[in-house]
Design a protein around this motif. Sequence first.
Motif, PDB file in Angstrom:
ATOM      1  N   LYS A 145       9.594  59.287  35.046  1.00 13.76           N
ATOM      2  CA  LYS A 145      11.038  59.215  34.887  1.00 13.76           C
ATOM      3  C   LYS A 145      11.734  60.560  35.102  1.00 13.76           C
ATOM      4  CE  LYS A 145      10.404  55.729  31.277  1.00 13.76           C
ATOM      5  NZ  LYS A 145      10.522  55.445  29.827  1.00 13.76           N
ATOM      6  N   GLU A 146      11.044  61.601  34.763  1.00 15.54           N
ATOM      7  CA  GLU A 146      11.772  62.867  34.688  1.00 15.54           C
ATOM      8  C   GLU A 146      10.913  64.071  35.066  1.00 15.54           C
ATOM      9  OE1 GLU A 146      13.072  63.688  30.749  1.00 15.54           O
ATOM     10  OE2 GLU A 146      14.658  65.050  31.372  1.00 15.54           O
ATOM     11  N   LEU A 147      11.504  64.961  35.842  1.00 18.41           N
ATOM     12  CA  LEU A 147      10.874  66.226  36.156  1.00 18.41           C
ATOM     13  C   LEU A 147      11.573  67.314  35.362  1.00 18.41           C
ATOM     14  CD1 LEU A 147       9.071  68.128  37.880  1.00 18.41           C
ATOM     15  CD2 LEU A 147      10.946  68.185  39.544  1.00 18.41           C
ATOM     16  N   ILE A 148      10.809  68.081  34.617  1.00 18.60           N
ATOM     17  CA  ILE A 148      11.362  69.201  33.869  1.00 18.60           C
ATOM     18  C   ILE A 148      10.791  70.481  34.471  1.00 18.60           C
ATOM     19  CG2 ILE A 148      11.542  70.349  31.634  1.00 18.60           C
ATOM     20  CD1 ILE A 148      11.252  67.579  30.347  1.00 18.60           C
ATOM     21  N   ILE A 149      11.689  71.350  34.875  1.00 22.27           N
ATOM     22  CA  ILE A 149      11.293  72.569  35.565  1.00 22.27           C
ATOM     23  C   ILE A 149      11.567  73.776  34.680  1.00 22.27           C
ATOM     24  CG2 ILE A 149      11.673  73.985  37.622  1.00 22.27           C
ATOM     25  CD1 ILE A 149      12.772  71.457  38.988  1.00 22.27           C
ATOM     26  N   ASN A 150      10.583  74.667  34.568  1.00 20.24           N
ATOM     27  CA  ASN A 150      10.835  75.940  33.910  1.00 20.24           C
ATOM     28  C   ASN A 150      11.766  76.739  34.813  1.00 20.24           C
ATOM     29  OD1 ASN A 150      10.686  78.653  33.060  1.00 20.24           O
ATOM     30  ND2 ASN A 150       8.664  78.341  32.184  1.00 20.24           N
ATOM     31  N   GLU A 151      12.895  77.152  34.279  1.00 23.59           N
ATOM     32  CA  GLU A 151      13.929  77.789  35.090  1.00 23.59           C
ATOM     33  C   GLU A 151      13.486  79.099  35.721  1.00 23.59           C
ATOM     34  OE1 GLU A 151      17.009  78.188  32.230  1.00 23.59           O
ATOM     35  OE2 GLU A 151      16.118  79.916  31.252  1.00 23.59           O
ATOM     36  N   THR A 152      12.387  79.664  35.219  1.00 20.48           N
ATOM     37  CA  THR A 152      11.908  80.921  35.794  1.00 20.48           C
ATOM     38  C   THR A 152      11.031  80.711  37.027  1.00 20.48           C
ATOM     39  OG1 THR A 152       9.906  81.019  34.456  1.00 20.48           O
ATOM     40  CG2 THR A 152      11.916  81.947  33.488  1.00 20.48           C
ATOM     41  N   VAL A 153      10.691  79.461  37.326  1.00 23.18           N
ATOM     42  CA  VAL A 153       9.818  79.190  38.476  1.00 23.18           C
ATOM     43  C   VAL A 153      10.632  79.238  39.770  1.00 23.18           C
ATOM     44  CG1 VAL A 153       8.341  77.465  39.577  1.00 23.18           C
ATOM     45  CG2 VAL A 153       8.240  77.794  37.098  1.00 23.18           C
TER      46      VAL A 153
END
Lengths: 112, 110
Positions: free
Chosen positions: B52-60
């Motif tokens: 359902k959802e992709l969560i990305i570390n903003e530092t990547v």
Amino acid sequence: GQNIDQPTEMTATEGAIVQINCTYQTSGFNGLFWYQQHAGEAPTFLSYNVLDGLEEKGRFSSFLSRSKGYSYLLLKELQMKDSASYLCAVRDEAGGSYIPTFGRGTSLIVHP
Amino acid sequence: DTAVSQTPKYLVTQMGNDKSIKCEQNLGHDTMYWYKQDSKKFLKIMFSYNNKELIINETVPNRFSPKSPDKAHLNLHINSLELGDSAVYFCASGSIYGYTFGSGTRLTVV
């Protein structure tokens, strides 16, 4: 996010008991994990705590106090093969995500 | 029968190349992850993905992108590789009770 703190390195003697502490700060605590990682290998699961108290599994036990933001991993009857890095990880439910964040790990050296 | 398998185990490539790392899990977990472990052994989350959802570390950096053809797979694509991308990358899958890691991919960019 979380702020997870654990000692960088510890040494202990074969046959002894060692306690590795982990403190954390989180806005939406949803579980704490301990992992063992030998050099060049993947982390392997040791324990999971979500309620306060002690979880015992063979020579390894893990304790959690949510009010204090504190956990420890207790290793009894240390063996040479226990020399490894021990990682404390906290899962946070803030923002609807349930992602475990790892501390920097404690390198345990067991000597004869 | 490996629970979480990732390939290749070692990857040596030149700067500027594009590469992929594959990951498959047979544990039936809904959520998969990619972590980066640097030379100081710090295990840092890059992505979390369920159906359902992709969560990305903003530092990547956006040169990194996960691709999931189905629930059992989460591959990592890296464009325009840089020297600083050299690290060990771990795939993992998880449930509420814990997480299982793949054996890791040691990426060396030269």
